[in-house]
Design an enzyme around this catalytic site. Structure first.
Site, mmCIF file in Angstrom:
data_model
loop_
_atom_site.group_PDB
_atom_site.id
_atom_site.type_symbol
_atom_site.label_atom_id
_atom_site.label_comp_id
_atom_site.label_asym_id
_atom_site.label_seq_id
_atom_site.Cartn_x
_atom_site.Cartn_y
_atom_site.Cartn_z
ATOM 1 C CE LYS A 56 -1.838 2.920 2.785
ATOM 2 N NZ LYS A 56 -1.965 3.955 2.176
ATOM 3 N N GLY B 244 7.022 5.164 7.906
ATOM 4 C CA GLY B 244 6.205 6.537 8.050
ATOM 5 C C GLY B 244 6.209 7.266 9.567
ATOM 6 C CB THR C 212 1.200 5.791 11.141
ATOM 7 O OG1 THR C 212 0.790 7.348 11.011
ATOM 8 C CG2 THR C 212 0.440 5.027 10.647
ATOM 9 C CD GLU D 132 13.766 1.270 9.128
ATOM 10 O OE1 GLU D 132 14.138 2.125 9.473
ATOM 11 O OE2 GLU D 132 14.298 0.056 9.216
ATOM 12 C CB CYS E 93 13.057 9.725 7.952
ATOM 13 S SG CYS E 93 13.882 8.436 6.767
ATOM 14 C CD GLU F 36 9.880 13.122 11.746
ATOM 15 O OE1 GLU F 36 10.455 12.701 10.925
ATOM 16 O OE2 GLU F 36 8.741 12.459 11.940
HETATM 17 O O1 TXE Z 1 2.448 9.653 7.487
HETATM 18 P P1 TXE Z 1 1.730 8.345 7.981
HETATM 19 P P2 TXE Z 1 1.797 10.948 7.371
HETATM 20 C C1 TXE Z 1 6.505 11.780 9.660
HETATM 21 C C2 TXE Z 1 6.488 13.170 9.274
HETATM 22 C C3 TXE Z 1 5.097 13.542 8.819
HETATM 23 C C4 TXE Z 1 4.204 12.544 9.686
HETATM 24 C C5 TXE Z 1 2.972 12.260 9.294
HETATM 25 O O2 TXE Z 1 6.708 13.771 10.688
HETATM 26 O O3 TXE Z 1 4.566 14.933 9.182
HETATM 27 O O4 TXE Z 1 4.916 11.342 9.945
HETATM 28 O O5 TXE Z 1 2.888 11.743 7.958
HETATM 29 C C6 TXE Z 1 -0.103 4.633 6.115
HETATM 30 N N1 TXE Z 1 -2.818 1.708 9.312
HETATM 31 N N2 TXE Z 1 6.743 11.118 8.335
HETATM 32 O O6 TXE Z 1 0.456 11.050 8.101
HETATM 33 O O7 TXE Z 1 0.253 8.495 8.191
HETATM 34 C C7 TXE Z 1 -0.384 5.785 5.023
HETATM 35 O O8 TXE Z 1 -1.801 5.885 4.230
HETATM 36 C C8 TXE Z 1 -2.013 1.426 8.325
HETATM 37 C C9 TXE Z 1 7.939 10.480 8.418
HETATM 38 O O9 TXE Z 1 1.708 11.323 5.857
HETATM 39 O O10 TXE Z 1 2.613 7.503 8.828
HETATM 40 C C10 TXE Z 1 0.740 6.029 4.364
HETATM 41 O O11 TXE Z 1 0.770 5.028 3.317
HETATM 42 N N3 TXE Z 1 -1.458 2.354 7.652
HETATM 43 C C11 TXE Z 1 8.311 9.205 7.302
HETATM 44 C C12 TXE Z 1 1.985 5.195 5.361
HETATM 45 O O12 TXE Z 1 1.112 4.775 6.809
HETATM 46 C C13 TXE Z 1 -1.704 3.461 7.941
HETATM 47 C C14 TXE Z 1 7.707 9.412 5.947
HETATM 48 C C15 TXE Z 1 2.614 6.649 6.135
HETATM 49 O O13 TXE Z 1 1.790 7.626 6.295
HETATM 50 C C16 TXE Z 1 -2.480 3.966 8.830
HETATM 51 C C17 TXE Z 1 6.290 10.229 6.207
HETATM 52 C C18 TXE Z 1 -3.034 2.878 9.610
HETATM 53 N N4 TXE Z 1 -3.895 3.119 10.625
HETATM 54 C C19 TXE Z 1 6.023 10.962 7.267
HETATM 55 N N5 TXE Z 1 -2.646 5.331 8.910
HETATM 56 C C20 TXE Z 1 9.708 8.836 7.500
HETATM 57 N N6 TXE Z 1 9.983 8.040 8.223
HETATM 58 O O14 TXE Z 1 10.231 9.036 6.314
HETATM 59 C C21 TXE Z 1 -1.591 5.726 7.777
HETATM 60 N N7 TXE Z 1 -1.289 4.625 7.374
#
Ligand code: TXE
Length: 484
Positions: free
Chosen positions: A172, A225, A229, A247, A281, A385
């Site tokens: 996904k 992510g 989450t 990660e 990240c 962050e």
């Molecule tokens: O990330 P999400 P978001 C950090 C960064 C950012 C914050 C939120 O600070 O501002 O996270 O970003 C999926 N069950 N990073 O909200 O939600 C979602 O659809 C399963 C750091 O965009 O964590 C996407 O595919 N999956 C990071 C994925 O999780 C779920 C990079 C990541 O999205 C879910 C991005 C659930 N309940 C953001 N909810 C890095 N480490 O590089 C969401 N998702």
């Protein structure tokens, strides 16, 4: 407008209930595609397809699957420019960056794991009276959930080792950046990868992502992510004893020791802070500077940052495009306001920027790279962050003070240390509580090395043999020698 579909059992198909979501270009704020808003019934179909493909895929030899990875790399390489253009359209990152990093790494992730597999030798442990053999089997069907900052780069970083080790996949991508995952699905389809080995299900995290986490037929989850989450992922998947790799985010420090080469450190700190608009990240968003070098470093750093060209991501001359969305821009701006409330002073940036944009009437998620000084290293904007083009500067008088500030973070992903004394750099690096520390460089990656974080930055490591370990189960077979 492009209509993106799920890829399940070798077929492109809409969500079962026919619902869709819009994909937005952050530079123009226009709708560029629709994607399926999939639900648990779509995940169910993907898992059934993956299970039916599992036996045949895992019965191929490692060498044969490495051959598949090579073919995928070759096919993606042919599409590299298309991938780069698409990634820029979807994320607002400069095209030059999409070419150099996103498209290139997506290809090399497949190529690397193919080559790496061929270099492996069987693992065995001799005893006086017996021999132990390490036998690897796939985990089974794995769920791969990826974010928007490096869409195909991070997806391919998981898909390549998962396929190599004989797993089938339900993936996904982020609903914000679905387009290059679709290119990957099209490529695998063109290559006639057996149906069901790779399934792609689009949609929202709490709907389709959650369904992947909860499905009992998915035995492993690799997630990249946000930390919030990640907590949901762990809470859902851990009680089911699924294999888990997390990660997550970071609040990484860039540490400038007093003997650093100022020019090199300025270059490195700017790159670490503002690559991909600070949305990596690994980005260094807290810059710790020894007082003895602050007078030389800070003005040079601020000058260099103010010279970064923010503008149309499609232009060659652009250093920084947009952030990922207007909502995210508002989040970063709220941290700039918070910095002022916390006693900070903006040395450069702090405002939206449209320089060089061909459609000045468009709102666009542009923000100037922003440097803040005067806030405590314990303040919210220096500890949370932000994941955008904003950094805070802090000074220190001795190494211990620097280490205390760095290690006070709840995160532990990455960091960089800048010094002319390499031994000192290594010694300092070894005391930083984080998964990766660079000395006199940043984002310099050897894909064989362990990648991942500690504390709130995650659980587990990926890369090289750590990815091979994650995507396989190990059976130790102990064979007793006869008559002993
Ligand atoms: O990330 P999400 P978001 C950090 C960064 C950012 C914050 C939120 O600070 O501002 O996270 O970003 C999926 N069950 N990073 O909200 O939600 C979602 O659809 C399963 C750091 O965009 O964590 C996407 O595919 N999956 C990071 C994925 O999780 C779920 C990079 C990541 O999205 C879910 C991005 C659930 N309940 C953001 N909810 C890095 N480490 O590089 C969401 N998702």
């Amino acid at each position: 407008m492009q209509e993106v579909l799920n890829y399940i059992a070798g077929e492109f198909q809409p969500a079962e209930d026919g619902t869709t979501l819009y994909d937005i270009n952050p530079a123009l704020e226009t709708q560029i595609a629709t994607i399926p808003r999939s639900k648990s019934s779509d995940v169910e179909k993907a898992v059934v397809a993956a299970h039916s493909a599992q036996k045949a895929w895992s019965s191929l030899t490692l060498e044969m699957r490495a051959g598949w990875l090579d073919r995928i790399a070759d096919a993606l390489e042919v599409k590299a420019e298309h991938i780069a253009q698409t990634e820029t359209l979807d994320t607002g990152k400069p095209l030059s960056l999409s070419r150099r990093v996103d498209a290139a790494r997506s290809v090399s992730n497949f190529r690397f794991f193919a080559d790496f597999a061929r270099q492996q030798t069987p693992e065995s442990f001799e005893m006086d009276d017996a021999m132990n053999y390490v036998h690897r089997t796939p985990v089974g069907t794995v769920g791969l959930i990826t974010p928007w900052n490096l869409p195909l780069y991070l997806l391919s970083w998981k898909v390549a080792p998962a396929l190599l080790m004989g797993n089938t996949i339900v993936a996904k991508p982020s609903e914000i950046t679905p387009l290059t995952a679709n290119i990957l699905a099209q490529t695998l389809d063109e290559l006639d990868l057996p149906a069901g080995v790779f399934n792609l299900v689009h949609g929202l995290g709490p709907e389709v992502g959650q369904a992947i986490l909860e499905h009992p037929g998915i035995q492993g989850i690799s997630f990249t992510g946000g930390t919030a989450t990640g907590r949901i992922v762990a809470r859902t998947a851990a009680p089911m004893f699924k294999k888990l790799s997390l990660e997550l985010g970071g609040k990484n420090a860039t540490i400038i020791l007093e003997d650093a080469d100022v020019e090199l450190a300025v270059q490195g700190a700017v790159k670490a802070a503002f690559t991909n608009s600070g949305q990596v990240c690994l980005c260094g968003s807290r810059i710790m500077i020894h007082e003895a070098i602050a007078e030389a470093f800070i003005p040079a750093f601020v000058q260099r940052v103010s010279e970064l060209k923010v503008g149309d991501p499609m232009l060659e001359s652009t250093d920084m495009g947009t952030v990922i969305s207007y909502e995210h821009l508002q989040k970063v701006e709220s941290y700039i306001e918070l910095a002022l409330e916390e006693g900070g002073k903006i040395l450069t940036g702090g405002t939206q920027a449209m320089t060089g944009h061909p459609h000045p009437e468009a709102r666009g998620a542009y923000l100037r790279p922003t440097v803040v000084t005067g806030v405590s290293s314990a303040s919210r904007c220096a500890t949370e962050e932000i994941f955008g083009p904003m950094v805070t500067l802090h000074t220190f008088t001795d190494e211990q003070q620097a280490l205390d500030m760095v290690n006070a973070s709840e995160y532990g992903l990455a960091g960089s240390v800048w010094t002319k004394d390499l031994e000192r750099g290594r010694a300092f690096a070894s005391q930083i509580e984080s998964g990766i520390v660079w000395v006199n460089t940043w984002l310099h990656r050897d894909l064989r090395t362990p990648f991942g974080g500690m504390k709130l930055s995650g659980v587990g490591r990926e890369g090289g043999r750590w990815s091979m370990d994650f995507f396989s189960e190990l059976t130790n077979i102990c064979v007793k020698h006869p008559d002993q």
